[in-house]
Design a protein around this motif. Structure first.
Motif, PDB file in Angstrom:
ATOM      1  N   ARG A  59      86.319  57.218  41.041  1.00  0.00           N
ATOM      2  CA  ARG A  59      85.625  55.999  40.623  1.00  0.00           C
ATOM      3  C   ARG A  59      85.558  55.899  39.106  1.00  0.00           C
ATOM      4  NH1 ARG A  59      81.046  55.087  38.809  1.00  0.00           N
ATOM      5  NH2 ARG A  59      80.128  57.080  39.340  1.00  0.00           N
ATOM      6  N   GLN A  60      85.250  57.008  38.445  1.00  0.00           N
ATOM      7  CA  GLN A  60      85.137  56.994  36.981  1.00  0.00           C
ATOM      8  C   GLN A  60      86.482  56.716  36.313  1.00  0.00           C
ATOM      9  OE1 GLN A  60      83.416  60.791  36.106  1.00  0.00           O
ATOM     10  NE2 GLN A  60      81.322  60.106  36.536  1.00  0.00           N
ATOM     11  N   THR A  61      87.527  57.379  36.771  1.00  0.00           N
ATOM     12  CA  THR A  61      88.841  57.158  36.151  1.00  0.00           C
ATOM     13  C   THR A  61      89.365  55.755  36.452  1.00  0.00           C
ATOM     14  OG1 THR A  61      89.963  58.200  38.034  1.00  0.00           O
ATOM     15  CG2 THR A  61      89.478  59.590  36.115  1.00  0.00           C
ATOM     16  N   ALA A  62      89.034  55.217  37.613  1.00  0.00           N
ATOM     17  CA  ALA A  62      89.431  53.837  37.917  1.00  0.00           C
ATOM     18  C   ALA A  62      88.737  52.868  36.973  1.00  0.00           C
ATOM     19  CB  ALA A  62      89.103  53.499  39.370  1.00  0.00           C
ATOM     20  N   ALA A  63      87.471  53.119  36.685  1.00  0.00           N
ATOM     21  CA  ALA A  63      86.741  52.258  35.740  1.00  0.00           C
ATOM     22  C   ALA A  63      87.358  52.344  34.346  1.00  0.00           C
ATOM     23  CB  ALA A  63      85.266  52.656  35.702  1.00  0.00           C
ATOM     24  N   VAL A  64      87.764  53.543  33.938  1.00  0.00           N
ATOM     25  CA  VAL A  64      88.405  53.716  32.634  1.00  0.00           C
ATOM     26  C   VAL A  64      89.734  52.961  32.599  1.00  0.00           C
ATOM     27  CG1 VAL A  64      89.536  55.401  31.119  1.00  0.00           C
ATOM     28  CG2 VAL A  64      87.279  55.893  32.069  1.00  0.00           C
ATOM     29  N   VAL A  65      90.519  53.086  33.659  1.00  0.00           N
ATOM     30  CA  VAL A  65      91.817  52.398  33.725  1.00  0.00           C
ATOM     31  C   VAL A  65      91.624  50.889  33.639  1.00  0.00           C
ATOM     32  CG1 VAL A  65      93.733  51.828  35.285  1.00  0.00           C
ATOM     33  CG2 VAL A  65      93.079  54.203  34.942  1.00  0.00           C
ATOM     34  N   LEU A  66      90.714  50.355  34.434  1.00  0.00           N
ATOM     35  CA  LEU A  66      90.501  48.904  34.435  1.00  0.00           C
ATOM     36  C   LEU A  66      89.953  48.419  33.100  1.00  0.00           C
ATOM     37  CD1 LEU A  66      89.071  48.480  38.036  1.00  0.00           C
ATOM     38  CD2 LEU A  66      91.353  47.887  37.228  1.00  0.00           C
TER      39      LEU A  66
END
Length: 147
Positions: free
Chosen positions: A122-129
């Motif tokens: 979830r955290q890395t997805a937020a960073v990517v987006l």
């Protein structure tokens, strides 16, 4: 209890793929959203590859073709105004950025799978987006001449 019911195997839950109509109502966690957008960005880049090749060829062939290239984005081409061509390029910019950054995320998770958790996804997805959208806005502002 009879022997037939005692020895009958327990019915396993049935999982089905979702159809296209239920994609709108499907709950998309952040990690699945980033992963799905990674696939979409790859498809966009694939289908716009002829446009990318045209842009590259036209921009470097000669001074005349470069003038035609810049006119396509300033005035328009094929009856389509230049503003819409810039929107296509902006979509291509987003697709390239997202595919690259999300691809790095996927590579990291593939090589360091023992450190991956639901919270990490979830955290890395937020960073990517966040990174993708921020860079797209910055490059889009440059594309549309805001700076």
């Amino acid at each position: 209890m009879s022997e037939t019911t005692a020895s009958a195997p327990k019915k396993r839950p049935e999982f089905r793929n979702i159809d296209g109509a239920s994609l709108i109502s499907y709950r998309w966690p952040l990690a699945s959203l980033a992963s799905g957008m990674h696939r979409v960005s790859g498809a966009i880049m694939f289908f716009l590859l002829p446009f990318v090749i045209w842009m590259f060829d036209t921009s470097i062939s000669s001074e005349i073709s470069f003038a035609r290239f810049t006119a396509a984005f300033n005035v328009g081409m094929l009856g389509i105004p230049g503003f819409l061509w810039k929107l296509v390029v902006l979509g291509l910019i987003w697709a390239s950025l997202h595919h690259f950054i999300a691809g790095l995320r996927h590579l990291w998770m593939d090589t360091h799978h023992h450190h991956v958790s639901k919270d990490f996804g979830r955290q890395t997805a937020a960073v990517v987006l966040g990174l993708t959208l921020s860079l797209t806005v910055i490059l889009g502002a440059k594309l549309f001449g805001l700076y």
